[in-house]
Write a protein that holds these residues in place. Structure first.
Motif, PDB file in Angstrom:
ATOM      1  N   THR A 116      46.826  42.845  37.412  1.00  0.00           N
ATOM      2  CA  THR A 116      45.528  43.485  37.241  1.00  0.00           C
ATOM      3  C   THR A 116      44.638  43.248  38.445  1.00  0.00           C
ATOM      4  OG1 THR A 116      45.689  43.225  34.843  1.00  0.00           O
ATOM      5  CG2 THR A 116      43.505  43.622  35.732  1.00  0.00           C
ATOM      6  N   GLU A 164      37.159  54.236  41.778  1.00  0.00           N
ATOM      7  CA  GLU A 164      35.817  54.078  41.207  1.00  0.00           C
ATOM      8  C   GLU A 164      35.152  55.432  40.994  1.00  0.00           C
ATOM      9  OE1 GLU A 164      31.658  51.724  42.131  1.00  0.00           O
ATOM     10  OE2 GLU A 164      33.264  51.731  43.617  1.00  0.00           O
ATOM     11  N   THR A 214      40.061  50.716  44.984  1.00  0.00           N
ATOM     12  CA  THR A 214      38.616  50.936  45.174  1.00  0.00           C
ATOM     13  C   THR A 214      38.255  52.413  45.185  1.00  0.00           C
ATOM     14  OG1 THR A 214      38.935  50.758  47.554  1.00  0.00           O
ATOM     15  CG2 THR A 214      38.226  48.770  46.383  1.00  0.00           C
ATOM     16  N   TYR A 259      38.217  51.965  36.031  1.00  0.00           N
ATOM     17  CA  TYR A 259      38.069  51.052  37.163  1.00  0.00           C
ATOM     18  C   TYR A 259      37.200  49.850  36.793  1.00  0.00           C
ATOM     19  CZ  TYR A 259      36.747  49.160  41.671  1.00  0.00           C
ATOM     20  OH  TYR A 259      36.517  48.317  42.706  1.00  0.00           O
ATOM     21  N   TYR A 260      36.069  50.090  36.138  1.00  0.00           N
ATOM     22  CA  TYR A 260      35.174  48.979  35.807  1.00  0.00           C
ATOM     23  C   TYR A 260      35.768  48.068  34.733  1.00  0.00           C
ATOM     24  CZ  TYR A 260      31.668  51.046  38.788  1.00  0.00           C
ATOM     25  OH  TYR A 260      30.999  51.531  39.878  1.00  0.00           O
ATOM     26  N   SER A 319      40.005  41.790  35.637  1.00  0.00           N
ATOM     27  CA  SER A 319      40.410  41.014  36.816  1.00  0.00           C
ATOM     28  C   SER A 319      39.565  39.758  36.966  1.00  0.00           C
ATOM     29  CB  SER A 319      40.273  41.859  38.077  1.00  0.00           C
ATOM     30  OG  SER A 319      41.140  42.940  38.045  1.00  0.00           O
ATOM     31  N   LEU A 362      46.325  52.154  37.213  1.00  0.00           N
ATOM     32  CA  LEU A 362      45.391  51.406  36.369  1.00  0.00           C
ATOM     33  C   LEU A 362      45.566  51.753  34.895  1.00  0.00           C
ATOM     34  CD1 LEU A 362      42.064  51.470  38.427  1.00  0.00           C
ATOM     35  CD2 LEU A 362      43.777  49.665  38.286  1.00  0.00           C
ATOM     36  N   THR A 377      43.520  46.245  40.966  1.00  0.00           N
ATOM     37  CA  THR A 377      42.091  46.532  41.049  1.00  0.00           C
ATOM     38  C   THR A 377      41.593  46.438  42.480  1.00  0.00           C
ATOM     39  OG1 THR A 377      41.807  45.676  38.810  1.00  0.00           O
ATOM     40  CG2 THR A 377      39.834  45.899  40.140  1.00  0.00           C
ATOM     41  N   SER A 420      38.938  47.523  34.527  1.00  0.00           N
ATOM     42  CA  SER A 420      39.924  46.781  35.310  1.00  0.00           C
ATOM     43  C   SER A 420      39.255  45.663  36.111  1.00  0.00           C
ATOM     44  CB  SER A 420      40.669  47.740  36.238  1.00  0.00           C
ATOM     45  OG  SER A 420      41.706  47.092  36.890  1.00  0.00           O
ATOM     46  N   VAL A 421      38.068  45.936  36.640  1.00  0.00           N
ATOM     47  CA  VAL A 421      37.319  44.885  37.353  1.00  0.00           C
ATOM     48  C   VAL A 421      36.956  43.761  36.386  1.00  0.00           C
ATOM     49  CG1 VAL A 421      35.129  44.370  38.512  1.00  0.00           C
ATOM     50  CG2 VAL A 421      36.434  46.394  39.168  1.00  0.00           C
ATOM     51  N   GLN A 448      46.400  54.052  42.159  1.00  0.00           N
ATOM     52  CA  GLN A 448      46.995  52.866  41.546  1.00  0.00           C
ATOM     53  C   GLN A 448      47.215  53.127  40.047  1.00  0.00           C
ATOM     54  OE1 GLN A 448      48.049  50.400  43.380  1.00  0.00           O
ATOM     55  NE2 GLN A 448      47.203  51.432  45.170  1.00  0.00           N
TER      56      GLN A 448
END
Length: 163
Positions: A106, A117, A114, A124-125, A131, A57, A110, A127-128, A55
């Motif tokens: 976003t 990660e 997965t 990734y975190y 989100s 990101l 996200t 982005s979490v 993705q």
């Protein structure tokens, strides 16, 4: 949606606070914005952030950084101008729609990323985090919008709705 939420909240806090506390609010909001911007730039410049992820990101993070710059700019403008010009209010409304779109992108990216990660953990975190904050602010503004619609629809004809 978090970008619009932060600038909107700062504007309303600025209006509600006594004049003696407004400068403190402006400094606090500016420091918060630059800290968030610093965190995003830190993650962007990490070597692990450039690793492969299915993705986009990293591209989404660049979009979030651009929206953070706009958030800081709108916050400075909205807290320094009294009264706020109508053109700035319209631009801020357009910014709110764009912020909602960025938050929705976003969240979708996200959820679909997965597997990123393991390859790009910081990205990734972050982005979490973005989100979750976008979802929380979207729920908050949905509640505020419903409250505003109810006040407009149920207001007696001789009174103005609360804005």
């Amino acid at each position: 949606m978090i970008h619009f939420c932060l600038a909107h909240t700062a504007y309303h806090l600025h209006c509600w606070l006594p004049r003696s506390y407004r400068f403190r609010l402006q400094v606090t909001v500016f420091l918060f914005g630059t800290t968030a911007l610093g965190l995003q730039l830190f993650v962007l410049l990490r070597p692990t952030s450039s690793r492969y992820c299915r993705q986009p990101l990293l591209t989404n993070l660049v979009g979030n950084i651009i929206f953070t710059f706009f958030t800081i700019g709108f916050t400075v403008l909205l807290t320094h101008m009294e009264p706020v010009p109508q053109a700035l209010k319209k631009m801020f409304a357009v910014f709110g729609v764009g912020s909602f779109g960025e938050g929705a992108c976003t969240v979708v990216l996200t959820v679909l990323a997965t597997d990123c990660e393991k390859t790009t953990p910081e990205l990734y975190y972050l982005s979490v985090l973005l989100s979750v904050s976008s979802l929380v602010s979207a729920v908050l503004f949905s509640g505020l919008a419903l409250n505003w619609l109810a006040s407009v629809a149920c207001a007696p004809p001789d009174t103005k709705p609360m804005v």
